[in-house]
Scaffold this motif. Structure first.
Motif, short mmCIF file in Angstrom:
data_model
loop_
_atom_site.label_atom_id
_atom_site.label_comp_id
_atom_site.label_asym_id
_atom_site.label_seq_id
_atom_site.Cartn_x
_atom_site.Cartn_y
_atom_site.Cartn_z
N CYS A 123 31.24 36.64 36.10
CA CYS A 123 32.30 35.67 35.80
C CYS A 123 33.68 36.25 36.10
O CYS A 123 34.49 35.62 36.77
N VAL A 124 33.94 37.45 35.60
CA VAL A 124 35.27 38.04 35.77
C VAL A 124 35.55 38.36 37.23
O VAL A 124 36.68 38.22 37.71
N LYS A 127 36.77 35.06 38.73
CA LYS A 127 37.88 34.34 38.12
C LYS A 127 39.15 34.29 38.97
O LYS A 127 39.74 33.23 39.17
N GLU A 130 38.90 31.81 42.01
CA GLU A 130 38.45 30.45 41.80
C GLU A 130 39.41 29.48 42.49
O GLU A 130 40.62 29.62 42.38
N ASN A 169 44.13 32.40 41.33
CA ASN A 169 44.06 31.42 40.26
C ASN A 169 45.05 31.87 39.17
O ASN A 169 44.89 32.94 38.59
N SER A 172 43.94 33.06 35.71
CA SER A 172 42.99 34.17 35.65
C SER A 172 43.53 35.49 36.16
O SER A 172 43.04 36.55 35.76
N SER A 176 42.07 39.36 35.11
CA SER A 176 40.80 39.59 35.81
C SER A 176 40.97 40.31 37.14
O SER A 176 40.04 40.32 37.95
N ASP A 187 36.65 32.59 29.00
CA ASP A 187 36.32 31.70 30.11
C ASP A 187 35.30 30.69 29.60
O ASP A 187 34.49 31.01 28.72
N ASP A 398 33.54 31.79 39.69
CA ASP A 398 33.24 32.44 38.42
C ASP A 398 31.92 31.94 37.82
O ASP A 398 31.17 32.71 37.22
#
Length: 450
Positions: A123-124, A127, A130, A169, A172, A176, A187, A398
């Motif tokens: 996910c990170v 981020k 994105e 983004n 983020s 991140s 998130d 992400d």
């Protein structure tokens, strides 16, 4: 004029027209009426105002209701109720009923922790990029010496012209990038697994969709919801009942939101993709239908398998076992897995994905699920290659990174040191801000015993 994205009727018509094109409805007459009145296929930029939008609202409401009344020719191949889904799956796995403590005894605790670590890392990684298209992600990575992707993205050394052409983004980039990661940032791809754990802890294995809805209203800030989840939240507040919460003026019902919510349902059912998929269905039907639900079931079944399986290919097959073979999602994932197994160059695999699914929105379920399957198969258990492939694919970076990382982290029983962050997770959910992934893994194992 205040713009509240994802729920204003005049913003939804274009998305519903796009959904109609995907599920085979002929809505050309409605599209012509909408465009003739000055309506657009996409809403204006977030935060912008559009003169005349309020004028279009009554027409938009009428057209959304007309569109909802038109059946799809794919309905029989893509059911949304669980008995019909099971009947449509010839390889539906046999649910297991383990004896006391058996779920825990068959699982290495390191794999449960690895699943949480992997979800967080994937996910990170995704981020800050994105919403940046695939070409931009590669240009950023190459310019900073990170292609193929082997570490966190960084702004250090990034030429100004590239930074301006492909801006991070904005929400983020502050937490991140390699230079500013300090623990795991908040998130939605991490909040939803926390909510799934909460619903299990509060209501047990017999939880209902209504339990999920009530938990959202109690604990999930409306501003932390997006697309189908925000529409369903609005519907709940308006008194709409489940499962109509998923269908009433909700053009996002096949987008990725449900897929990102169901990992925990797999983790508490190791080796039992059928039960994991059933739990995912209970959650997903609050907000999604058809392929949106299948994405949630696919992810949960993969996560159930990932704690006991020996290969990514085995995990993907477990995921496909709970998806109707005649559905668009099944066909997309199957083709992606075959391409990834046969093609040595992953960039060519992704080229084919974009050729087949490039007209879908970047947060649709089908394209992202196919990408996740492809990077799992092609990565062959390599954690870094797996999350890098999910992010470099350039759709919902992400979310795809989180799901791929979850599976790869479980298969490996952990993640490489380079992908481990300070063990504290930020969250706006009550009782979770600052929680450690180790504690979440322990609580997940406790739910295996329930």
């Amino acid at each position: 004029m205040i713009r509240l994205t994802w729920v204003q009727p005049e913003d939804l018509v274009g998305h519903e027209l796009r959904q109609a094109a995907e599920d085979g409805r002929d809505v050309r007459d409605i599209a012509e009426r909408w465009h003739a009145a000055g309506g657009h296929d996409a809403p204006p930029r977030a935060g912008a105002s559009e003169p005349g939008a309020l004028r279009l609202r009554p027409l938009a409401e009428d057209l959304l209701d007309e569109l909802a009344a038109i059946p799809s020719p794919l309905d029989s191949d893509e059911p949304s109720d669980l008995p019909a889904i099971i009947a449509a799956c010839p390889n539906w796995p046999v649910p297991t009923a383990p004896r006391e403590g058996e779920r825990v005894s068959q699982v290495d605790p390191a794999r449960v922790l690895g699943a949480w670590q992997g979800r967080a890392a994937g996910c990170v990684l995704g981020k800050p990029v994105e919403k940046i298209p695939r070409a931009g992600i590669r240009e950023i990575a190459e310019a900073t010496g990170n292609w193929p992707i082997t570490g966190w993205f960084t702004a250090k050394g990034l030429p100004v012209d590239i930074a301006e052409r492909w801006p991070w983004n904005r929400r983020s980039a502050v937490n991140s990038l390699a230079e500013n990661i300090d623990g795991v940032p908040e998130d939605d791809d991490l909040n939803y697994p926390l909510l799934a754990l909460s619903v299990l802890e509060r209501h047990g294995r017999g939880f209902t969709t209504d339990d999920v809805a009530k938990l959202w209203l109690d604990e999930l800030p409306a501003g932390r919801t997006f697309t189908a989840e925000r529409v369903a939240y609005r519907n709940l507040l308006a008194g709409v009942e489940v499962p109509e919460t998923a269908t009433y003026r909700n053009p996002f019902r096949e987008w990725i939101g449900a897929l990102i919510r169901t990992d925990v349902y797999g983790w508490v059912n190791p080796g039992d993709p059928a039960t994991a998929a059933e739990y995912a269905w209970r959650d997903a039907r609050l907000t999604h239908t058809a392929n949106g639900i299948y994405g949630a079931m696919f992810a949960a079944a993969m996560c159930a398998s990932s704690l006991v399986a020996s290969s990514a290919a085995e995990v993907v097959e477990a995921g496909l076992s709970v998806v109707p073979p005649r559905s668009r999602l099944y066909q997309a994932v199957r083709q992606a897995a075959e391409d990834a197994a046969q093609e040595s160059d992953f960039e060519r695999v992704v080229d084919r994905l974009h050729e087949r699914h490039g007209t879908l929105h970047w947060v649709h379920t089908i394209n992202n699920a196919a990408l996740v399957a492809a990077t799992l198969i092609h990565g062959r258990g390599d954690f870094t290659a797996t999350i890098a492939g999910a992010v470099a694919g350039g759709w919902d970076t992400d979310s795809a990174g989180a799901t791929a990382g979850s599976v790869a982290g479980a298969l490996n029983g952990g993640v490489p040191v380079r992908w481990r962050m300070r063990d504290t997770l930020a969250s706006s959910l009550t009782g979770f801000d600052g929680v450690g992934l180790g504690d979440l893994a322990r609580r997940t194992q406790e739910m295996m015993r329930a």
